[in-house]
Design an enzyme around this catalytic site. Structure first.
Site, PDB file in Angstrom:
ATOM      1  N   TYR A   1      76.613 -61.215  79.983  1.00  0.00           N
ATOM      2  CA  TYR A   1      76.423 -60.307  81.301  1.00  0.00           C
ATOM      3  C   TYR A   1      77.472 -61.235  82.315  1.00  0.00           C
ATOM      4  CZ  TYR A   1      72.064 -58.652  79.650  1.00  0.00           C
ATOM      5  OH  TYR A   1      70.926 -58.290  78.848  1.00  0.00           O
TER       6      TYR A   1
ATOM      7  N   SER B   1      65.555 -51.500  80.935  1.00  0.00           N
ATOM      8  CA  SER B   1      65.722 -50.127  81.335  1.00  0.00           C
ATOM      9  C   SER B   1      64.680 -49.002  81.527  1.00  0.00           C
ATOM     10  CB  SER B   1      66.895 -49.470  80.583  1.00  0.00           C
ATOM     11  OG  SER B   1      67.374 -48.312  81.304  1.00  0.00           O
TER      12      SER B   1
ATOM     13  N   LYS C   1      66.429 -41.052  92.721  1.00  0.00           N
ATOM     14  CA  LYS C   1      67.462 -41.053  93.790  1.00  0.00           C
ATOM     15  C   LYS C   1      68.534 -40.198  93.368  1.00  0.00           C
ATOM     16  CE  LYS C   1      69.321 -45.263  92.209  1.00  0.00           C
ATOM     17  NZ  LYS C   1      69.660 -46.751  92.611  1.00  0.00           N
TER      18      LYS C   1
ATOM     19  N   TRP D   1      71.293 -57.991  84.307  1.00  0.00           N
ATOM     20  CA  TRP D   1      72.383 -57.397  83.662  1.00  0.00           C
ATOM     21  C   TRP D   1      72.863 -56.521  84.741  1.00  0.00           C
ATOM     22  CZ3 TRP D   1      71.880 -52.067  81.148  1.00  0.00           C
ATOM     23  CH2 TRP D   1      73.183 -51.553  80.771  1.00  0.00           C
TER      24      TRP D   1
ATOM     25  N   GLN E   1      63.860 -56.884  72.288  1.00  0.00           N
ATOM     26  CA  GLN E   1      64.043 -56.558  73.483  1.00  0.00           C
ATOM     27  C   GLN E   1      64.964 -55.227  73.171  1.00  0.00           C
ATOM     28  OE1 GLN E   1      66.948 -57.505  77.160  1.00  0.00           O
ATOM     29  NE2 GLN E   1      65.531 -59.273  76.386  1.00  0.00           N
TER      30      GLN E   1
END
Length: 326
Positions: A54, A206, A216, A21, A177
């Protein structure tokens, strides 16, 4: 790499799955996408997740080309149906029979395979009788085009209703999912218990919260160039997480990861795998080294005191309300 069974089925999947994705056909060039897939294979990953929507079908095509030449029996390929991919006609979306059958056939062509291991309903469709949806899935199973059925982001009651129909039709419904991470735990209260009762496992997406749990993204600093927060398909999804107060809590995870000899991303992926109803965690990547690094979270076991330290670090930032799912 370690492997887990999906629900009560006989299908094993790698604890780490590779998903495309946002990345394939969109954020990264094809050559780089192929390099990431090779890194996944080299890391022992056998499970690959995608969806027709996607990059508007391009992600499936890229994955199909990247896996060409691999022994098909050694892979588990998962894709999904629901969202529109065509010109927006009345039958170009949803879980009606016409859309499911046509989408499955188109996905198989793009993926260059005769069958997919798990075909997933990408969302629940309130506008179509569930009987119609599961009968279409059952016909695909009987035709040998689909081996197992799964869903994505279904609520507990929807899973129970689907499981009842699947039993009546003798269709192997084995997975859900959902989104799941240290920060997003909404499946724990209702979806996981319902799934356990129905013999269904979670394949979670995720697990590093679109990169936020890598550390980050720093409070008070601009987002890094080339990150998902700058990509058109991903920035809206991640925007709600880029709050300084949340990012400050995430930074408190770094000493925990350091003590364990893990990166923050590895810690995040390992955390979701502590839930025994989670069969696999989906990782995405724009660079092969990200795949190689995150795949090392397989097999990591976190002690109760580590889990407690994580909870304390993220106190006040975790979402658990089950009504937020689906």
């Amino acid at each position: 790499m370690e492997f887990r069974r999906l629900g009560r089925s006989g299908l094993s999947v790698s604890e780490i799955s590779y998903g495309n994705w946002i990345t394939h056909g969109s954020q990264v060039e094809e050559e780089q996408a192929h390099a990431c897939v090779r890194a996944a294979l080299d890391s022992g990953i056998t499970t690959f997740d995608t969806a027709d929507v996607y990059a508007n079908t391009r992600a499936e095509s890229v994955l199909g080309r990247a896996l060409a030449g691999q022994r098909r029996e050694s892979l588990e390929i998962l894709t999904k149906v629901f969202w529109p991919t065509g010109p927006g006609g009345p039958n170009d979306r949803g879980l009606g029979r016409k859309h499911i059958i046509e989408s499955a056939n188109a996905s198989l062509k793009r993926l260059q395979t005769d069958y997919v291991d798990v075909y997933q309903a990408h969302r629940f469709d309130e506008s179509v009788p569930l009987e119609e949806t599961f009968l279409a899935f059952a016909d695909l199973v009987r035709a040998g085009k689909v081996l197992y059925i799964g869903v994505s982001e279904w609520k507990a009651d929807q899973i129970r209703r689907g499981a009842e129909l699947a039993r009546e039709l003798h269709v192997p419904f084995i997975s859900n999912q959902p989104q799941y991470s240290m920060l997003w735990r909404v499946i724990e209260a209702e979806v996981v218990p319902a799934s356990e009762r129905e013999g269904i496992s979670q394949i979670v997406f995720s697990p590093i919260a679109q990169g936020v749990l890598t550390g980050k993204y720093l409070p008070g600093r601009p987002v890094p160039e080339g990150s998902r927060a700058t990509d058109e398909s991903g920035k809206n999804f991640i925007a709600r997480l880029l709050r300084d107060e949340l990012l400050e809590k995430v930074q408190q995870l770094k000493p925990i990861a350091d003590d364990l000899g893990l990166s923050m991303a590895q810690l995040a992926v390992a955390w979701v795998l502590q839930n025994q109803n989670v069969a696999s965690a989906i990782i995405g990547a724009t660079r092969p080294e990200q795949v190689t690094g995150n795949a090392k979270a397989a097999g990591v076991r976190l002690d109760a005191d580590v889990l407690d330290r994580i909870d304390k670090a993220l106190d006040g930032a975790v979402k658990t309300d089950p009504t937020l799912g689906g």
